[in-house]
Design an enzyme around this catalytic site. Structure first.
Site, short mmCIF file in Angstrom:
data_model
loop_
_atom_site.label_atom_id
_atom_site.label_comp_id
_atom_site.label_asym_id
_atom_site.label_seq_id
_atom_site.Cartn_x
_atom_site.Cartn_y
_atom_site.Cartn_z
N ALA A 293 21.05 74.13 -21.85
CA ALA A 293 20.26 74.42 -20.66
C ALA A 293 20.96 73.84 -19.45
O ALA A 293 21.40 72.68 -19.47
CB ALA A 293 18.85 73.85 -20.79
N LYS B 66 28.37 66.08 -6.85
CA LYS B 66 28.35 67.20 -7.81
C LYS B 66 29.62 68.02 -7.66
O LYS B 66 29.99 68.43 -6.56
CB LYS B 66 27.12 68.08 -7.59
CG LYS B 66 26.96 69.16 -8.66
CD LYS B 66 25.60 69.83 -8.58
CE LYS B 66 25.47 70.95 -9.61
NZ LYS B 66 25.64 70.49 -11.00
N HIS C 226 22.44 69.73 -3.63
CA HIS C 226 22.68 68.61 -4.54
C HIS C 226 23.44 67.49 -3.83
O HIS C 226 23.97 67.69 -2.73
CB HIS C 226 23.47 69.06 -5.77
CG HIS C 226 22.64 69.80 -6.79
ND1 HIS C 226 22.42 71.15 -6.72
CD2 HIS C 226 21.97 69.36 -7.90
CE1 HIS C 226 21.66 71.53 -7.74
NE2 HIS C 226 21.38 70.46 -8.47
#
EC number: 1.17.1.8
Length: 254
Positions: A111, A147, A143
């Site tokens: 996921a 990231k 984000h």
């Protein structure tokens, strides 16, 4: 007790997995994998930089690393299969294929986002996309500055749900940048855009825009704990499943 191996134990989510499992009544951290040169103490658990040791001491492995790290883990798991929960984003086609091959030998749950809110948002996006076919779709994700992949795996998953609901191939309609005199927006395109800054855990907005009105569906993660708790829930569920490829939707019964 269920012996959980943490792959990427020094990472942001990895450290939260360790914390959340400390007082769990069903599962415990049995082994933690970290990169060479990283020192980490986890009471009652083995800390190692050897993937084979991680596999041997685990009933199930939770992976939150980088694509190249996940690839190394998958290659060893193909030789010594164990149930795997992975939340690593930015996987390329080869790495995705490795995961699918492993799923033929052992249960694998993948996921891009482990939160219940995102699981439900995907469903809402699909329904809205199908019902409001005349509306333009634009997705914006935000984000933290650290990231590395963009757009986020969650944003791409949301875009995939929106595209499939309209019978579209996302690879043919996705637009992730606009600059200069590019002409009018086509009706079928789906915009997916990434913002980076500060310490934002994660925010996703899926907008459906038409003349005179628009709808925006939002999800904001205020703590990475939601990802860690979701992954632990998934690991507990996964160990009783048959070999196969699963998503968080399967775990949640959605």
């Amino acid at each position: 007790m269920l012996n959980v191996g943490i792959y990427g134990g020094s990472g942001r989510v990895g450290s939260l997995l360790i914390k959340n499992l400390q007082h769990d009544e069903v599962a415990r951290v049995s082994v933690v994998h970290v990169l060479k040169g990283i020192e980490l103490a986890v009471p009652g658990a083995t800390v190692t930089n050897d993937i084979d040791t991680l596999i041997q001491k685990s009933d199930v492995i939770i992976d939150f690393t980088l694509p190249e790290g996940t690839e190394s883990l998958l290659e060893r798991l193909l030789e010594h299969p164990k149930p795997l929960v992975s939340g690593t984003t930015g996987l390329n086609k080869h790495q995705q294929n490795l995961m699918q091959t492993l799923a033929q030998k052992t249960p694998v749950l993948y996921a891009t986002n482990m939160s219940l809110g995102i699981a439900l948002l995907k469903r809402l996006v699909a329904v809205t996309s199908e019902k409001l076919r005349d509306f333009d779709i634009e997705i914006v994700e935000m984000h933290h500055r650290y990231k590395k992949d963009a757009p986020s795996g969650t944003a791409l998953t949301l875009a995939e749900f929106a595209a499939k609901a309209r019978g579209l191939d996302l690879e043919k309609v996705r637009v992730s940048g606009r600059d200069g005199n590019i002409g009018e927006r086509s009706k079928e395109e789906i915009g997916v855009f990434a913002l980076r800054g500060g310490d934002i855990v994660g925010r996703h907005t899926v907008g459906f825009y038409n003349d005179g009105e628009y709808i925006e569906l939002n999800h904001t993660a205020t703590s990475r704990d939601t990802f860690a708790k979701g992954a632990i829930k998934a690991a507990k569920w996964l160990v009783s499943q048959e070999p196969g490829f699963y998503t968080i939707d399967d775990c949640l019964g959605l």
